[in-house]
Write a protein that holds these residues in place. Structure first.
Motif, PDB file in Angstrom:
ATOM      1  N   GLU A 138     -26.382   7.346   2.661  1.00  0.00           N
ATOM      2  CA  GLU A 138     -25.138   7.696   2.240  1.00  0.00           C
ATOM      3  C   GLU A 138     -25.059   9.156   2.153  1.00  0.00           C
ATOM      4  N   TYR A 139     -25.895   9.768   1.473  1.00  0.00           N
ATOM      5  CA  TYR A 139     -25.867  11.184   1.288  1.00  0.00           C
ATOM      6  C   TYR A 139     -26.041  12.018   2.666  1.00  0.00           C
ATOM      7  N   GLU A 140     -26.870  11.515   3.528  1.00  0.00           N
ATOM      8  CA  GLU A 140     -26.888  12.094   4.846  1.00  0.00           C
ATOM      9  C   GLU A 140     -25.805  11.972   5.817  1.00  0.00           C
ATOM     10  N   ALA A 141     -25.172  10.768   5.621  1.00  0.00           N
ATOM     11  CA  ALA A 141     -23.778  10.489   6.460  1.00  0.00           C
ATOM     12  C   ALA A 141     -22.829  11.452   5.896  1.00  0.00           C
ATOM     13  N   ASP A 142     -22.610  11.705   4.530  1.00  0.00           N
ATOM     14  CA  ASP A 142     -21.701  12.613   4.045  1.00  0.00           C
ATOM     15  C   ASP A 142     -22.200  14.128   4.574  1.00  0.00           C
ATOM     16  N   ARG A 143     -23.416  14.669   4.428  1.00  0.00           N
ATOM     17  CA  ARG A 143     -23.678  15.820   4.683  1.00  0.00           C
ATOM     18  C   ARG A 143     -23.551  15.983   6.397  1.00  0.00           C
ATOM     19  N   LEU A 144     -23.652  14.968   7.160  1.00  0.00           N
ATOM     20  CA  LEU A 144     -23.461  15.135   8.470  1.00  0.00           C
ATOM     21  C   LEU A 144     -21.942  15.186   8.802  1.00  0.00           C
ATOM     22  N   GLY A 145     -21.092  14.118   8.095  1.00  0.00           N
ATOM     23  CA  GLY A 145     -19.764  14.347   8.092  1.00  0.00           C
ATOM     24  C   GLY A 145     -19.045  15.655   7.902  1.00  0.00           C
ATOM     25  N   ILE A 146     -19.678  16.344   6.999  1.00  0.00           N
ATOM     26  CA  ILE A 146     -19.098  17.697   6.553  1.00  0.00           C
ATOM     27  C   ILE A 146     -19.462  18.615   7.735  1.00  0.00           C
ATOM     28  N   LYS A 147     -20.650  18.692   8.277  1.00  0.00           N
ATOM     29  CA  LYS A 147     -20.973  19.447   9.334  1.00  0.00           C
ATOM     30  C   LYS A 147     -20.119  19.457  10.352  1.00  0.00           C
ATOM     31  N   TYR A 148     -19.759  17.883  10.896  1.00  0.00           N
ATOM     32  CA  TYR A 148     -18.922  17.565  12.083  1.00  0.00           C
ATOM     33  C   TYR A 148     -17.358  18.039  11.562  1.00  0.00           C
ATOM     34  N   LEU A 149     -17.145  18.076  10.328  1.00  0.00           N
ATOM     35  CA  LEU A 149     -15.616  18.344  10.158  1.00  0.00           C
ATOM     36  C   LEU A 149     -15.517  19.676  10.015  1.00  0.00           C
ATOM     37  N   HIS A 150     -16.465  20.628   9.893  1.00  0.00           N
ATOM     38  CA  HIS A 150     -16.461  22.016  10.116  1.00  0.00           C
ATOM     39  C   HIS A 150     -16.459  22.538  11.406  1.00  0.00           C
ATOM     40  N   LEU A 151     -17.324  21.883  12.237  1.00  0.00           N
ATOM     41  CA  LEU A 151     -17.478  22.051  13.866  1.00  0.00           C
ATOM     42  C   LEU A 151     -16.271  21.757  14.487  1.00  0.00           C
ATOM     43  N   SER A 152     -15.788  20.842  14.262  1.00  0.00           N
ATOM     44  CA  SER A 152     -14.589  20.214  14.865  1.00  0.00           C
ATOM     45  C   SER A 152     -13.223  20.692  14.436  1.00  0.00           C
ATOM     46  N   GLY A 153     -13.238  21.745  13.592  1.00  0.00           N
ATOM     47  CA  GLY A 153     -12.001  22.540  12.955  1.00  0.00           C
ATOM     48  C   GLY A 153     -11.280  21.747  12.109  1.00  0.00           C
ATOM     49  N   TYR A 154     -11.636  20.577  11.549  1.00  0.00           N
ATOM     50  CA  TYR A 154     -11.118  19.955  10.338  1.00  0.00           C
ATOM     51  C   TYR A 154     -11.356  20.656   8.820  1.00  0.00           C
ATOM     52  N   ASP A 155     -10.555  20.496   7.898  1.00  0.00           N
ATOM     53  CA  ASP A 155     -10.816  20.891   6.736  1.00  0.00           C
ATOM     54  C   ASP A 155     -11.884  19.934   6.065  1.00  0.00           C
ATOM     55  N   VAL A 156     -13.059  20.987   5.809  1.00  0.00           N
ATOM     56  CA  VAL A 156     -14.222  20.055   5.017  1.00  0.00           C
ATOM     57  C   VAL A 156     -13.822  19.535   3.610  1.00  0.00           C
ATOM     58  N   ASN A 157     -12.785  20.034   3.097  1.00  0.00           N
ATOM     59  CA  ASN A 157     -12.283  19.573   1.666  1.00  0.00           C
ATOM     60  C   ASN A 157     -11.865  18.084   1.919  1.00  0.00           C
ATOM     61  N   GLY A 158     -11.626  17.821   3.084  1.00  0.00           N
ATOM     62  CA  GLY A 158     -11.130  16.377   3.279  1.00  0.00           C
ATOM     63  C   GLY A 158     -12.111  15.252   2.746  1.00  0.00           C
ATOM     64  N   MET A 159     -13.467  15.586   2.918  1.00  0.00           N
ATOM     65  CA  MET A 159     -14.590  14.934   2.309  1.00  0.00           C
ATOM     66  C   MET A 159     -14.479  14.949   0.950  1.00  0.00           C
ATOM     67  N   ILE A 160     -14.209  15.787   0.135  1.00  0.00           N
ATOM     68  CA  ILE A 160     -14.217  15.880  -1.377  1.00  0.00           C
ATOM     69  C   ILE A 160     -12.981  15.021  -1.515  1.00  0.00           C
ATOM     70  N   GLN A 161     -11.667  14.922  -1.001  1.00  0.00           N
ATOM     71  CA  GLN A 161     -10.633  14.311  -1.369  1.00  0.00           C
ATOM     72  C   GLN A 161     -10.884  12.986  -1.012  1.00  0.00           C
ATOM     73  N   ILE A 162     -11.694  12.154   0.090  1.00  0.00           N
ATOM     74  CA  ILE A 162     -11.720  10.812   0.043  1.00  0.00           C
ATOM     75  C   ILE A 162     -12.749  10.306  -0.798  1.00  0.00           C
ATOM     76  N   LEU A 163     -13.756  11.233  -1.351  1.00  0.00           N
ATOM     77  CA  LEU A 163     -14.840  10.754  -2.082  1.00  0.00           C
ATOM     78  C   LEU A 163     -14.132  10.549  -3.645  1.00  0.00           C
ATOM     79  N   THR A 164     -13.258  11.584  -4.030  1.00  0.00           N
ATOM     80  CA  THR A 164     -12.410  11.578  -5.166  1.00  0.00           C
ATOM     81  C   THR A 164     -11.606  10.461  -5.243  1.00  0.00           C
ATOM     82  N   LEU A 165     -10.804  10.092  -4.142  1.00  0.00           N
ATOM     83  CA  LEU A 165      -9.744   8.996  -3.927  1.00  0.00           C
ATOM     84  C   LEU A 165     -10.560   7.573  -4.508  1.00  0.00           C
ATOM     85  N   LEU A 166     -11.891   7.764  -3.771  1.00  0.00           N
ATOM     86  CA  LEU A 166     -12.872   6.200  -4.009  1.00  0.00           C
ATOM     87  C   LEU A 166     -13.064   6.097  -5.521  1.00  0.00           C
ATOM     88  N   GLN A 167     -13.343   7.254  -6.016  1.00  0.00           N
ATOM     89  CA  GLN A 167     -13.852   7.435  -7.413  1.00  0.00           C
ATOM     90  C   GLN A 167     -12.799   6.721  -8.224  1.00  0.00           C
TER      91      GLN A 167
END
Ligand SMILES: [Zn+2]
Length: 248
Positions: free
Chosen positions: A182-211
């Protein structure tokens, strides 16, 4: 001894996976993985209503393909499926099939948040986490086939992974990942968000939403059961964001 032979062969079979940054022994070929994925997708299509031709499905596909283009893994075709269901979840089966429930999709406000979930799932695929679960389950028998085939100097056809049957494969695919995956998928997700031009904070937002949903005691959130540790993941994700921004 078979065990020694297996270790030697295993060492010889290891290939580098740029997603994980490790040398890994993968016994299941991409074509076998794709074939298993087809079977599972067929079963899922019978059991669920997969939306096609809707604005939401088009949005999911557009965002998904944009993120997939920067994935470490380009030997499969990624396919994004929107399932009509209240479940708050998304998941990945072998061969690049990724599923998103409308229950989760409709809670997300921005493309960045949708891209974050997809980046995480593409990360599971790129790191071959599902394949590794299959290997762990098939383990010894598959490994033994590899050894036998190699000793006989045959092409390494490993028997039919799909011979497990679609139901067995699906059960395995939907079983939980380990914490490290799960940590690895998060890390890769952030890398792909960044490389594809999306806002990396999207990851923080969905994790916070789930929490937050977890605390709300709504219960039964499948995404949380299969994607646990939301709180720790927010902390780790923030650290990864800093690293990724420096590195790329
Ligand atoms: Zn996950």
């Amino acid at each position: 001894m078979l065990t020694c032979g297996l270790l030697l062969v295993a060492a010889g079979c290891a290939t580098y996976n740029s997603a994980t940054g490790r040398n890994e022994v993968i016994f299941i070929s991409t074509s076998q993985e794709v074939s298993a994925g087809h079977q599972i997708h067929g079963e899922l299509s019978k059991k669920h209503k997969i939306l096609k031709g809707t604005d939401e499905a088009a949005r999911l596909e557009r965002i998904g393909q944009k993120v997939a283009r920067v994935s470490d893994r380009q030997d499969i075709e990624y396919q994004f499926n929107l399932i009509e269901s209240d479940e708050i979840n998304a998941f990945t089966v072998p061969g690049g099939h990724i599923y998103f429930y409308t229950g989760l999709f409709r809670q997300l406000n921005t493309d960045d948040q949708i891209a974050a979930v997809l980046g995480h799932e593409i990360g599971h695929s790129a790191a071959k986490h599902v394949v590794k679960k299959f290997q762990a389950a098939l383990g010894y028998n598959v490994a033994r086939n590899v050894v036998v085939n190699l000793l006989a100097l045959k092409a390494p056809g490993l028997g039919n992974v799909a011979g497990m049957g679609a139901d067995g494969l699906m059960t395995l695919a939907s079983s939980s990942y380990g914490r490290q995956d799960e940590y690895e998928a998060d890390r890769l997700g952030i890398k792909y968000l960044h490389l594809s031009g999306y806002d990396v904070n999207g990851m923080i937002q969905i994790l916070t939403l789930l929490q937050a949903q977890d605390k709300g005691g709504k219960g039964g959130l499948v995404f949380l059961r299969t994607h646990p540790f939301a709180k720790d993941r927010v902390v780790a994700a923030q650290k990864t964001i800093d690293e990724v921004k420096k590195k790329y």
